[in-house]
Design an enzyme around this catalytic site. Structure first.
Site, PDB file in Angstrom:
ATOM      1  N   ALA A  82       0.831  -1.205   0.000  1.00  0.00           N
ATOM      2  CA  ALA A  82       0.000   0.000   0.000  1.00  0.00           C
ATOM      3  C   ALA A  82       0.866   1.256   0.000  1.00  0.00           C
ATOM      4  O   ALA A  82       0.598   2.214  -0.727  1.00  0.00           O
ATOM      5  CB  ALA A  82      -0.944  -0.001   1.200  1.00  0.00           C
ATOM      6  N   ASP A  83       1.915   1.257   0.814  1.00  0.00           N
ATOM      7  CA  ASP A  83       2.845   2.383   0.821  1.00  0.00           C
ATOM      8  C   ASP A  83       3.534   2.514  -0.539  1.00  0.00           C
ATOM      9  O   ASP A  83       3.705   3.622  -1.060  1.00  0.00           O
ATOM     10  CB  ASP A  83       3.906   2.196   1.905  1.00  0.00           C
ATOM     11  CG  ASP A  83       3.445   2.653   3.274  1.00  0.00           C
ATOM     12  OD1 ASP A  83       2.620   3.578   3.345  1.00  0.00           O
ATOM     13  OD2 ASP A  83       3.908   2.085   4.279  1.00  0.00           O
ATOM     14  N   PHE A  84       3.985   1.392  -1.086  1.00  0.00           N
ATOM     15  CA  PHE A  84       4.702   1.419  -2.351  1.00  0.00           C
ATOM     16  C   PHE A  84       3.804   1.927  -3.483  1.00  0.00           C
ATOM     17  O   PHE A  84       4.215   2.755  -4.298  1.00  0.00           O
ATOM     18  CB  PHE A  84       5.228   0.022  -2.679  1.00  0.00           C
ATOM     19  CG  PHE A  84       6.129  -0.018  -3.882  1.00  0.00           C
ATOM     20  CD1 PHE A  84       7.376   0.567  -3.844  1.00  0.00           C
ATOM     21  CD2 PHE A  84       5.719  -0.634  -5.045  1.00  0.00           C
ATOM     22  CE1 PHE A  84       8.222   0.537  -4.948  1.00  0.00           C
ATOM     23  CE2 PHE A  84       6.547  -0.673  -6.154  1.00  0.00           C
ATOM     24  CZ  PHE A  84       7.804  -0.090  -6.110  1.00  0.00           C
ATOM     25  N   ALA A  92       3.335   5.589  -3.110  1.00  0.00           N
ATOM     26  CA  ALA A  92       4.534   6.311  -3.547  1.00  0.00           C
ATOM     27  C   ALA A  92       4.586   6.414  -5.064  1.00  0.00           C
ATOM     28  O   ALA A  92       4.877   7.480  -5.626  1.00  0.00           O
ATOM     29  CB  ALA A  92       5.784   5.607  -3.025  1.00  0.00           C
TER      30      ALA A  92
END
Length: 411
Positions: free
Chosen positions: A167-169, A172
């Site tokens: 989810a973070d990736f 980003a």
């Protein structure tokens, strides 16, 4: 030259999604100024379990190539520094909770008055509208709410968190894309704009095959363990000395090639297995045939057989094996950086390989406040003004131990 030479990015982010987005912009030439709070800086400097010296491995992975300005924005003088910096920026990226930037005087409406060309990117867990807008959210929470965890794991097991911060990736990647789209639009209109990225929305957009099952197949997608959800066979198999993924994708020669590799040409036209829909329907019967076959040879032997048959195959590697594999080494995926205090540290090189304007790691992750003095000088602060900010604890200046050295460009 690099694609983003001359572009200044003001980085008001912390943890992963925002910092990783601005790091990608740095890799392609942007001057990324990372604003860090006083006295400790980005919390990710102290997060996790893996440290090199006093620096967290997480911070080192998410922040190379940036300049660090350590300033206390809770003071009027510190806030003025950041507002003056925003007036010089092409892109601002922030990942506060929705409304926080506006409250502290760094919202788009205020900053765009003095910098109408500013591309302002906000990355948050849920976006700025809807009943969850004000709630905190990080990678595991977003994975849970996106539906991704519900389709991850064994069919008879519990939902599982994916083993990387997907989810973070994704947030980003989409955050960096938002900045580039804003810059591209500005070339045409002459105006900046605000871009908003919801990590939940971004990760839900990755559901693709599962949405096809739901929207067009009328089913609730489930978990299939190491097996592909809509294609068979395409899964993990145990080999004589490890594990590997092998299978088919698409019609045509994919299935005959697989059968050639496993020396079972009789399966090609078998009525239960001839077409993908048949193989999915009879998945367990097919697995009962294939699993004992794969256990008869080593992973390397299966690699040779699938390569000869032009079939889909890949060994399942550990993280150390993955970063040291011949394919990663041959393409320069892994490189090193010279850090100011830690010496040589490993890093992933820029992913997109451009023939004329290649990316390059601009330098190591910065020390906290390493570039405070030079950034304040660029903004017109005199030596006495800088010293006054330092003496009052509003700014932190850390002198580097050695000159910066850039890593090799992407292959």
């Amino acid at each position: 030259m690099k694609p983003l030479d001359g572009v200044r990015v003001l980085d008001l982010t912390r943890h992963m999604a925002g910092p990783y987005a601005t790091q990608m912009l740095s890799d392609y030439g942007a001057d990324v100024v990372k604003v860090e709070s006083v006295p400790h800086g980005d919390p990710s400097r102290r997060t996790g379990t893996a440290f090199m010296g006093d620096e967290s491995g997480l911070f080192l992975i998410w922040n190379h190539g940036k300049r660090s300005l350590a300033i206390d924005m809770r003071t009027p003088e510190g806030l003025e520094v950041v507002q003056r910096l925003a007036a010089t920026a092409d892109v601002l990226l922030e990942n506060y909770r929705p409304g926080v930037a506006d409250k502290i005087g760094l919202g788009y409406d205020e900053l765009s008055l003095t910098n109408p060309g500013l591309v302002y990117v906000s990355v948050s867990a849920f976006g700025s509208s809807g009943p969850w807008a004000g709630d905190p959210g990080t990678d595991p929470v977003v994975q849970a709410m996106s539906g991704v965890m519900s389709v991850t794991g064994e069919s008879d097991g519990e939902p599982l968190l994916i083993g990387v911060p997907v989810a973070d990736f994704t947030g980003a990647l989409v955050g960096a894309q938002a900045a580039l789209l804003g810059l591209f639009a500005r070339e045409k209109t002459g105006r900046g704009q605000r871009a908003e990225v919801s990590m939940l929305h971004a990760l839900m957009s990755s559901l693709t095959t599962r949405l096809a099952t739901h929207w067009f197949g009328g089913e609730t997608p489930g978990r299939h363990g190491n097996q592909h959800s809509v294609v068979a066979p395409y899964q993990a198999f145990k080999t004589a000395d490890g594990h590997a993924v092998a299978g088919v994708w698409g019609a045509g020669e994919a299935w005959p090639r697989f059968c050639e590799a496993v020396e079972r040409p009789d399966l090609v036209d078998h009525p239960d297995f001839a077409e993908n829909v048949d193989r999915v329907a009879h998945r367990e019967a097919l697995n009962a045939i294939l699993r004992p076959i794969f256990e008869q040879r080593t992973t390397a032997e299966w690699r040779d057989r699938f390569q000869a048959a032009k079939g889909l195959f890949g060994p399942i590697l550990s993280i150390p094996e993955a970063v040291e594999q011949e394919q990663a080494l041959a393409t320069g995926a892994v490189t090193t950086i010279e850090h100011e205090t830690l010496g040589t540290i490993p890093a992933m090189s820029p992913v997109v390989c451009l023939s004329d304007t290649p990316g390059e790691i601009a330098g190591p992750p910065p020390l906290l406040g390493e570039h405070t003095a030079e950034i304040l000088d660029e903004l017109g602060y005199g030596r006495a003004d800088v010293q006054r900010l330092i003496d009052r604890g509003i700014a932190i200046v850390t002198e580097p131990a050695a000159p910066r050295r850039a890593a090799a460009p992407a292959a």
